[in-house]
Write a protein that holds these residues in place. Sequence first.
Motif, mmCIF file in Angstrom:
data_model
loop_
_atom_site.group_PDB
_atom_site.id
_atom_site.type_symbol
_atom_site.label_atom_id
_atom_site.label_comp_id
_atom_site.label_asym_id
_atom_site.label_seq_id
_atom_site.Cartn_x
_atom_site.Cartn_y
_atom_site.Cartn_z
ATOM 1 N N GLN A 1 30.309 12.424 44.559
ATOM 2 C CA GLN A 1 30.304 13.303 45.719
ATOM 3 C C GLN A 1 29.557 12.610 46.844
ATOM 4 O O GLN A 1 28.875 11.615 46.628
ATOM 5 C CB GLN A 1 29.670 14.656 45.386
ATOM 6 C CG GLN A 1 28.224 14.566 44.921
ATOM 7 C CD GLN A 1 27.640 15.932 44.621
ATOM 8 O OE1 GLN A 1 27.936 16.913 45.288
ATOM 9 N NE2 GLN A 1 26.814 15.997 43.581
ATOM 10 N N PRO B 1 24.992 12.382 47.115
ATOM 11 C CA PRO B 1 24.743 13.060 45.834
ATOM 12 C C PRO B 1 23.282 13.425 45.588
ATOM 13 O O PRO B 1 23.000 14.373 44.855
ATOM 14 C CB PRO B 1 25.227 12.038 44.800
ATOM 15 C CG PRO B 1 25.137 10.716 45.489
ATOM 16 C CD PRO B 1 25.460 10.999 46.919
ATOM 17 N N PRO C 1 22.839 16.938 48.269
ATOM 18 C CA PRO C 1 24.149 17.523 48.582
ATOM 19 C C PRO C 1 24.096 18.630 49.627
ATOM 20 O O PRO C 1 25.123 18.935 50.247
ATOM 21 C CB PRO C 1 24.629 18.050 47.225
ATOM 22 C CG PRO C 1 23.382 18.221 46.414
ATOM 23 C CD PRO C 1 22.450 17.145 46.866
ATOM 24 N N GLN D 1 37.422 11.121 48.431
ATOM 25 C CA GLN D 1 36.587 12.205 48.940
ATOM 26 C C GLN D 1 35.639 11.667 50.017
ATOM 27 O O GLN D 1 35.441 12.307 51.059
ATOM 28 C CB GLN D 1 35.769 12.831 47.811
ATOM 29 C CG GLN D 1 34.878 13.986 48.279
ATOM 30 C CD GLN D 1 33.812 14.334 47.259
ATOM 31 O OE1 GLN D 1 33.020 13.478 46.869
ATOM 32 N NE2 GLN D 1 33.796 15.593 46.813
ATOM 33 N N SER E 1 38.871 15.832 40.241
ATOM 34 C CA SER E 1 38.917 15.672 41.700
ATOM 35 C C SER E 1 40.286 16.079 42.231
ATOM 36 O O SER E 1 41.330 15.646 41.720
ATOM 37 C CB SER E 1 38.640 14.217 42.084
ATOM 38 O OG SER E 1 38.875 14.023 43.467
#
Length: 377
Positions: free
Chosen positions: A76, A79, A82, A122, A176
């Motif tokens: 992500q 990370p 977040p 992403q 994902s």
Amino acid sequence: MTYNCNTVAVGQTLSSWQELGLKLVSRIYGGRDVIFAIDLTDSVGLNDEGRIRLTQIIEDSLNTGDTVYVIPFASQVNPLGPDVNPLATGIKFRAKPEDIAKILDTVPFESNISLSNTDIQQAEAYIYQGLAQLNQCRLTEGKAIKPQSVVWLTDAPLLTPPGITSDVWIETPGLSPFRMADSSESIERDNWIQALPLETTSRQIKGNNNTHYQLTVVDVKPIVQEFCTPSPGGKETCLVTAYLWEMLWLPTAILLAFLVAGGISSRYLISLNKKWKLKVSFESDDTREQQTCYLKNQQKIVIGGDRLNSIYCLDNEIRGYLQRKGNNLYLKPTKVAPIYYRDREILKPEKITSNYLRLNCPVRGQDFEIIIKVIRD
């Protein structure tokens, strides 16, 4: 700048003159957005070469007025924090040592062994939409948009087609949405990649344990999203044209003023370098041929006397001078012998405003009239 302005969406295609106008805005007002996107997984670990290259970019490639954002990512974005938006604030670069130190302190040079898998699509979706959002906020707030750059440090493939499979990149997390080509997230990412003018250069770097990763710089030309909407009265409301007028009218006016001033100055300098022609005729002596003299800037011609470049009088007395200063002409008497202009004796220097002079240099009570025509072109 407020980052949380209206959420940006892919807009309409801009015309070539609008793209040129946006480029001019960015050039006039200066500054860039520079993002350091750094893969935190162990496969990238920045070794000495990676540190050197990244430090080189920070020290040698950033310009005063740039804004720097550091965005780490793995499975992500950001990370380790977040809940923090890394694009909400940036580091203003003013080319001072403390700015360089601040950026280097923010860059995570060490990988994090607790992190595994890199959802590269992403990260791309987040960063490219985020860059568009930055410029769109500037558009709506009437501020200068900027060209943008992303410095990627990752071993993951960039700008791949939607729906990244394990054959392309095995580290994408199994859940994902970017594994599916028709997911809304994949479609939106691809839309931004297609909408933004991207230019890419890469260099392979050897990492730890005989691994390799890419240092890739993706430059984004200054761009915003246009939305033209019908409005009452059969009209249409658009964003970009009004913005360009607001941002460019003053610089354009200043530029035009400089061009006009430059044109006037150029004409003036050209006129200074031109020789004036003086055609001299003698009404009091029909037998004497017309005389032609030339007058340069800061030069003078004697009236009377027996010099080679002098205006003839009956005697050899020097009555005065015609002197050019710039584009002005002056009659200066010597007071050795009288000289008349416009029926009065000249006793002090006088500016001549006409290109036609009638002078009288009397000798022993007898008039001797001289007519001088000044040709300036």
